[in-house]
Design an enzyme around this catalytic site. Structure first.
Site, PDB file in Angstrom:
ATOM      1  N   CYS A   1     -10.026  -9.235  -6.522  1.00  0.00           N
ATOM      2  CA  CYS A   1     -10.833  -8.086  -6.961  1.00  0.00           C
ATOM      3  C   CYS A   1     -10.959  -8.118  -8.489  1.00  0.00           C
ATOM      4  CB  CYS A   1     -10.197  -6.777  -6.498  1.00  0.00           C
ATOM      5  SG  CYS A   1      -8.706  -6.324  -7.388  1.00  0.00           S
TER       6      CYS A   1
ATOM      7  N   GLU B   1      -2.010 -10.505  -5.464  1.00  0.00           N
ATOM      8  CA  GLU B   1      -2.046 -11.415  -6.620  1.00  0.00           C
ATOM      9  C   GLU B   1      -1.245 -10.856  -7.780  1.00  0.00           C
ATOM     10  OE1 GLU B   1      -4.474 -10.158  -4.808  1.00  0.00           O
ATOM     11  OE2 GLU B   1      -6.421 -10.941  -5.432  1.00  0.00           O
TER      12      GLU B   1
ATOM     13  N   GLU C   1       0.821  -1.214   0.000  1.00  0.00           N
ATOM     14  CA  GLU C   1       0.000   0.000   0.000  1.00  0.00           C
ATOM     15  C   GLU C   1       0.856   1.265   0.000  1.00  0.00           C
ATOM     16  OE1 GLU C   1      -2.900  -0.435   3.149  1.00  0.00           O
ATOM     17  OE2 GLU C   1      -3.921  -2.025   2.039  1.00  0.00           O
TER      18      GLU C   1
HETATM   19  N1  THU Z   1      -6.255  -6.442  -2.098  1.00  0.00           N
HETATM   20  C1  THU Z   1      -5.505  -7.398  -2.669  1.00  0.00           C
HETATM   21  O1  THU Z   1      -4.284  -7.478  -2.461  1.00  0.00           O
HETATM   22  N2  THU Z   1      -6.120  -8.272  -3.507  1.00  0.00           N
HETATM   23  C2  THU Z   1      -7.451  -8.241  -3.809  1.00  0.00           C
HETATM   24  O2  THU Z   1      -7.893  -8.996  -4.664  1.00  0.00           O
HETATM   25  C3  THU Z   1      -8.329  -7.327  -3.118  1.00  0.00           C
HETATM   26  C4  THU Z   1      -7.678  -6.275  -2.305  1.00  0.00           C
HETATM   27  C5  THU Z   1      -5.587  -5.494  -1.204  1.00  0.00           C
HETATM   28  C6  THU Z   1      -5.505  -4.091  -1.744  1.00  0.00           C
HETATM   29  C7  THU Z   1      -5.394  -3.292  -0.461  1.00  0.00           C
HETATM   30  O3  THU Z   1      -4.044  -3.267  -0.073  1.00  0.00           O
HETATM   31  C8  THU Z   1      -6.166  -4.102   0.553  1.00  0.00           C
HETATM   32  O4  THU Z   1      -6.274  -5.415   0.010  1.00  0.00           O
HETATM   33  C9  THU Z   1      -7.565  -3.589   0.851  1.00  0.00           C
HETATM   34  O5  THU Z   1      -8.292  -3.383  -0.303  1.00  0.00           O
END
Ligand code: THU
Length: 160
Positions: free
Chosen positions: A112, A75, A64
């Site tokens: 996502c 992923e 992040e």
């Molecule tokens: N996140 C992922 O790493 N993969 C996903 O498929 C969904 C969300 C992460 C992004 C962010 O750092 C945190 O999860 C919250 O959205």
């Protein structure tokens, strides 16, 4: 008006012990990756491990940034790492897990939309499906045989 129905196949395993050794390995590595997640803003950790056809394994965790849109999903880190380190080698399987520091993560913990799109692009490039294994806090594992099962009607290069 014509009604159409899509059937999507997915498989469940009661525990990691019901998977073969190779799948168990990438699930465990994805869980280990949770500790490398940099997620001070969401406090939501994601770990991923991709097995390639040469049996190499690429790892990833979400990273992040104070500038929120720059955050990158675990992923995608694993897939980009695989493709950068072993270009041209197909990806067979991708294990994904997540941990919420503030509440339990119940199934299905699922990639996502952006990550589904990226997994699909790799599938199309290599012309073979990528199996997706999902694990949350509980022992149960979900398995999809292809990103296409997670992204029906996906957008791809055929439209361009
Ligand atoms: N996140 C992922 O790493 N993969 C996903 O498929 C969904 C969300 C992460 C992004 C962010 O750092 C945190 O999860 C919250 O959205």
């Amino acid at each position: 008006m014509i009604k159409h129905t899509l059937n999507i196949e997915y498989f469940t395993f009661k525990s990691i012990d019901d998977l073969d050794e190779k799948d168990q390995e990438i699930i465990k590595l994805a869980v280990e990756q949770l500790q490398h997640s940099y997620s001070p803003y969401s406090e939501f950790q994601v770990g991923a491990a991709a097995r390639l056809s040469n049996d190499k394994i690429a790892l990833g965790s979400n990273q992040e940034n104070a500038s929120y849109p720059l955050c990158i999903c675990g992923e995608r880190v694993a897939l980009f790492s695989a493709s950068s380190q072993w270009p041209g080698v197909s990806i067979d399987s991708l294990a994904i897990t997540a941990k919420n520091l503030n509440k339990p993560v119940t199934l299905p913990v699922s990639p996502c939309g952006a990550c589904r799109q990226v997994i699909q692009e790799y599938e199309n490039r290599q012309d073979t499906p990528i199996r997706i294994l999902l694990k949350a806090d509980k022992d149960e594992i979900l398995m999809f045989k292809s990103a296409k099962d997670l992204l029906p009607f996906g957008f791809d290069q055929s439209f361009l």
